[in-house]
Motif scaffolding. Structure first.
Motif, short mmCIF file in Angstrom:
data_model
loop_
_atom_site.label_atom_id
_atom_site.label_comp_id
_atom_site.label_asym_id
_atom_site.label_seq_id
_atom_site.Cartn_x
_atom_site.Cartn_y
_atom_site.Cartn_z
N LYS A 57 0.96 -1.18 0.12
CA LYS A 57 0.13 -0.09 -0.02
C LYS A 57 0.68 1.32 -0.04
O LYS A 57 0.57 2.18 -0.77
CB LYS A 57 -0.87 0.08 1.04
CG LYS A 57 -2.13 -1.03 1.14
CD LYS A 57 -2.94 -0.87 2.28
CE LYS A 57 -3.71 -1.99 2.68
NZ LYS A 57 -4.55 -1.79 3.57
N SER A 58 1.76 1.28 1.08
CA SER A 58 2.71 2.34 0.91
C SER A 58 3.55 2.62 -0.30
O SER A 58 3.67 3.74 -0.78
CB SER A 58 3.65 2.49 2.18
OG SER A 58 4.44 1.45 2.02
N ASN A 59 3.87 1.64 -0.96
CA ASN A 59 4.53 1.64 -2.18
C ASN A 59 3.81 2.14 -3.35
O ASN A 59 4.11 3.04 -4.25
CB ASN A 59 5.01 0.30 -2.71
CG ASN A 59 6.37 0.39 -3.45
OD1 ASN A 59 6.87 1.31 -3.88
ND2 ASN A 59 6.82 -0.97 -3.87
N LEU A 60 2.49 1.70 -3.37
CA LEU A 60 1.45 2.15 -4.29
C LEU A 60 1.20 3.51 -4.13
O LEU A 60 0.83 4.30 -5.22
CB LEU A 60 0.20 1.34 -4.45
CG LEU A 60 0.28 0.05 -5.09
CD1 LEU A 60 -0.90 -0.84 -4.68
CD2 LEU A 60 0.44 -0.06 -6.43
N CYS A 61 1.03 4.13 -3.03
CA CYS A 61 0.62 5.51 -2.65
C CYS A 61 1.82 6.54 -3.28
O CYS A 61 1.69 7.59 -3.21
CB CYS A 61 0.75 5.77 -1.32
SG CYS A 61 -0.90 5.15 -0.40
N THR A 62 3.01 5.96 -3.61
CA THR A 62 4.34 6.84 -3.94
C THR A 62 4.08 6.93 -5.33
O THR A 62 4.73 7.82 -5.98
CB THR A 62 5.44 6.30 -3.61
OG1 THR A 62 5.64 4.95 -4.22
CG2 THR A 62 5.81 6.32 -2.03
N GLN A 63 3.41 6.15 -5.89
CA GLN A 63 3.02 6.29 -7.75
C GLN A 63 2.34 7.52 -7.81
O GLN A 63 1.29 8.12 -6.95
CB GLN A 63 2.37 5.20 -8.08
CG GLN A 63 3.10 3.92 -7.84
CD GLN A 63 4.30 3.56 -8.71
OE1 GLN A 63 4.31 4.29 -9.79
NE2 GLN A 63 5.17 2.83 -8.36
N VAL A 64 2.47 8.09 -9.19
CA VAL A 64 1.72 9.11 -9.67
C VAL A 64 0.08 8.57 -9.70
O VAL A 64 -0.15 7.35 -10.15
CB VAL A 64 2.11 9.69 -10.93
CG1 VAL A 64 1.50 10.75 -11.59
CG2 VAL A 64 3.72 9.90 -10.71
N SER A 65 -0.93 9.34 -9.58
CA SER A 65 -2.40 8.90 -9.55
C SER A 65 -2.54 8.20 -10.96
O SER A 65 -3.19 7.08 -10.81
CB SER A 65 -3.19 9.82 -9.37
OG SER A 65 -2.96 10.79 -8.25
N PRO A 66 -2.27 8.73 -12.18
CA PRO A 66 -2.65 7.89 -13.38
C PRO A 66 -1.95 6.39 -13.40
O PRO A 66 -2.51 5.22 -13.94
CB PRO A 66 -2.22 8.74 -14.47
CG PRO A 66 -2.24 10.14 -14.00
CD PRO A 66 -1.77 9.92 -12.55
N VAL A 67 -0.60 6.46 -13.12
CA VAL A 67 0.12 5.29 -12.89
C VAL A 67 -0.51 4.28 -11.95
O VAL A 67 -0.73 2.97 -12.24
CB VAL A 67 1.39 5.57 -12.66
CG1 VAL A 67 2.38 4.21 -12.40
CG2 VAL A 67 2.27 6.13 -13.84
N LEU A 68 -1.15 4.76 -10.85
CA LEU A 68 -1.61 3.96 -9.62
C LEU A 68 -2.94 3.38 -10.30
O LEU A 68 -3.12 2.12 -10.02
CB LEU A 68 -1.97 4.97 -8.40
CG LEU A 68 -2.61 4.07 -7.40
CD1 LEU A 68 -1.88 2.92 -6.69
CD2 LEU A 68 -3.07 5.02 -6.58
N GLY A 69 -3.71 4.04 -11.08
CA GLY A 69 -4.86 3.44 -11.64
C GLY A 69 -4.54 2.60 -12.57
O GLY A 69 -5.52 1.47 -12.58
N LYS A 70 -3.81 2.60 -13.39
CA LYS A 70 -3.27 1.62 -14.39
C LYS A 70 -2.77 0.32 -13.58
O LYS A 70 -3.31 -0.78 -13.97
CB LYS A 70 -2.33 2.09 -15.47
CG LYS A 70 -2.83 3.28 -16.39
CD LYS A 70 -1.79 3.76 -17.28
CE LYS A 70 -2.19 4.83 -18.22
NZ LYS A 70 -1.29 5.67 -18.92
#
Length: 84
Positions: A57-70
């Motif tokens: 979760k913490s690793n995903l939270c560091t992603q940019v929002s569009p990348v996270l959604g993809k």
């Protein structure tokens, strides 16, 4: 931090230069992007029924929002393919 509010979100034009609120509609006040990303991850967890570890979760939270959604969409597709 995401706060839920009930307020005037729609306006209607009255006359030439004046506007008035039409009605109250629920909306969210967003104060930081991390809360939005975490909320998106929680929605993903509830829709798939999979609980992600806190490190993921913490690793995903560091992603940019569009990348996270993809990434979440790809994970969801992989889960569907593995269930077949």
């Amino acid at each position: 931090m995401i706060e839920h509010h009930q307020g005037y979100t729609a306006i209607k034009r009255y006359g030439r230069n004046s506007f008035r609120p039409v009605g109250k509609h629920p909306f969210k006040m967003i104060y930081n992007a991390r809360a939005v990303k975490y909320d998106l991850i929680q929605q993903f967890e509830s829709s798939t029924g999979i609980i992600l570890p806190s490190g993921v979760k913490s690793n995903l939270c560091t992603q940019v929002s569009p990348v996270l959604g993809k990434e979440l969409a790809v994970i969801k597709l992989q889960i569907k393919e593995n269930k077949k």
